[in-house]
Design a protein around this motif. Structure first.
Motif, mmCIF file in Angstrom:
data_model
loop_
_atom_site.group_PDB
_atom_site.id
_atom_site.type_symbol
_atom_site.label_atom_id
_atom_site.label_comp_id
_atom_site.label_asym_id
_atom_site.label_seq_id
_atom_site.Cartn_x
_atom_site.Cartn_y
_atom_site.Cartn_z
ATOM 1 N N GLN A 28 3.173 3.188 4.656
ATOM 2 C CA GLN A 28 3.484 4.372 4.011
ATOM 3 C C GLN A 28 5.014 4.467 4.130
ATOM 4 O O GLN A 28 5.854 4.913 3.166
ATOM 5 C CB GLN A 28 2.488 5.355 4.793
ATOM 6 C CG GLN A 28 2.797 6.860 4.032
ATOM 7 C CD GLN A 28 1.914 7.960 4.270
ATOM 8 O OE1 GLN A 28 1.803 8.134 5.675
ATOM 9 N NE2 GLN A 28 1.201 8.454 3.424
ATOM 10 N N ARG A 73 -5.616 0.003 12.668
ATOM 11 C CA ARG A 73 -5.449 0.480 11.264
ATOM 12 C C ARG A 73 -4.417 1.404 10.999
ATOM 13 O O ARG A 73 -3.797 1.746 9.950
ATOM 14 C CB ARG A 73 -6.661 0.610 10.858
ATOM 15 C CG ARG A 73 -6.956 0.654 9.335
ATOM 16 C CD ARG A 73 -8.316 0.252 8.863
ATOM 17 N NE ARG A 73 -8.428 -1.260 8.926
ATOM 18 C CZ ARG A 73 -9.556 -1.963 8.839
ATOM 19 N NH1 ARG A 73 -10.590 -1.112 8.472
ATOM 20 N NH2 ARG A 73 -9.655 -3.172 8.849
ATOM 21 N N GLY A 120 -9.745 8.580 1.925
ATOM 22 C CA GLY A 120 -9.549 7.505 3.241
ATOM 23 C C GLY A 120 -10.731 6.873 3.946
ATOM 24 O O GLY A 120 -10.517 6.213 4.867
ATOM 25 N N SER A 140 -1.173 1.286 8.463
ATOM 26 C CA SER A 140 -1.482 2.415 7.363
ATOM 27 C C SER A 140 0.297 3.169 7.472
ATOM 28 O O SER A 140 0.741 3.192 6.117
ATOM 29 C CB SER A 140 -2.570 3.387 7.299
ATOM 30 O OG SER A 140 -2.143 4.311 6.333
ATOM 31 N N LEU A 155 0.670 -1.284 0.051
ATOM 32 C CA LEU A 155 0.102 -0.191 -0.012
ATOM 33 C C LEU A 155 0.864 1.344 -0.013
ATOM 34 O O LEU A 155 1.902 1.222 0.594
ATOM 35 C CB LEU A 155 -0.833 0.061 1.166
ATOM 36 C CG LEU A 155 -1.750 1.147 1.366
ATOM 37 C CD1 LEU A 155 -3.094 0.807 0.186
ATOM 38 C CD2 LEU A 155 -2.544 0.867 2.823
#
Length: 284
Positions: free
Chosen positions: A224, A216, A207, A220, A176
């Motif tokens: 990133q 979460r 988002g 995330s 991701l």
């Protein structure tokens, strides 16, 4: 535009709350949808089936890029429309993108005008991987008509399916984040243009693709940071991981004193992702 020209690929993960509007808008515009579900634990699959979408169910969360690649390989149409589940495609937008693709056969990537809930048009002023038009510190000026640019958001775009697959689709090492920057860079490096089509309008929830759960934010931010380090290394850019680890590690320690879970997850996830990249860990 015929319905057989385009397949909308919608990758989901606990996205039941967002799917009805997304799939409903596509159906109303005659665009068939292929939902690739990343092992959702909510009613995502049931909602997708109820909306008439074809569904591919992954046994585990394969990440955004891999899941889209699975969808692209399964599609049979000339074009694929990559679209996030929190996007609502305005009527006529897909036809406008296809029309642009017909008029610019040497271009490969067609981006709509993405409008956020506030009414702001989302148009990236810069990209880590762009070799031009990075707009450092400059005022963002939106193009008044169709225009070329070196990078666009991956929230929604149109490509010819064979071109997408020939380029290798999304980089499957990325779980991701930055997979769209990487794809845009490879499109540009191949000598093809990326075209902005402002009269194709898409509303983006920003988002809201997945529901919020504890952990979460941490996950995330982990991805990133990891992905930024990965693509920097891939394209020979300075390694940002040590700096990200140091700065976010200190911020995470400070956030723990505030007892604010989201802050701890945010900075702790970034520090952990940077550390994982420094240690050579993979995203999967």
């Amino acid at each position: 535009m015929r319905s057989s020209d385009v397949t909308a690929i919608v990758v989901t993960f606990d996205s039941a709350h967002a799917l009805p509007e997304c799939l409903g808008a596509l159906a109303a515009d005659g665009v068939p949808a292929l939902v690739v579900d990343n092992a959702s634990t909510d009613d995502t699959v049931a909602v997708a089936v109820g909306q008439g979408a074809r569904v591919i169910r992954n046994a585990r969360n394969e990440g955004y890029g891999r899941a889209n690649n699975i969808g692209a390989r399964a599609a049979e149409s000339e074009f694929i429309l990559i679209v996030n589940p929190d996007c609502i495609v305005d009527k006529g937008a897909v036809a406008a993108l296809v029309d642009a693709a017909r008029r610019y056969p040497d271009a490969a990537f067609f981006a709509p005008r993405i409008v956020e809930p506030s009414g702001r048009v989302f148009y990236q002023p810069r990209s880590l991987l762009a070799t031009s038009l990075t707009n450092p510190g400059g005022k963002l000026v939106l193009p008044e008509g169709e225009a070329c640019a070196p990078f666009f958001s991956g929230a929604c775009f149109l490509m010819r399916r064979d071109v997408f697959l020939k380029l290798g689709g999304f980089d499957e090492n990325i779980f991701l984040f930055y997979e769209d920057d990487d794809l845009c860079r490879r499109v540009a490096d191949s000598g093809s243009a990326l075209i902005y089509v402002p009269h194709a309008v898409v509303r983006h929830g920003r988002g809201q693709s997945s529901g919020e759960k504890p952990g979460r934010i941490f996950a995330s931010r982990w991805h990133q940071a990891w992905s930024r380090a990965y693509v920097s290394r891939k394209y020979g850019l300075p390694n940002p991981a040590p700096g990200m680890f140091a700065i976010n590690g200190l911020k995470a320690l400070g956030a723990r004193l505030t007892f604010r879970r989201k802050l701890v997850e945010r900075y702790g996830g970034s520090a952990a992702g940077a550390w994982a990249a420094m240690r050579g860990r993979k995203a999967f």
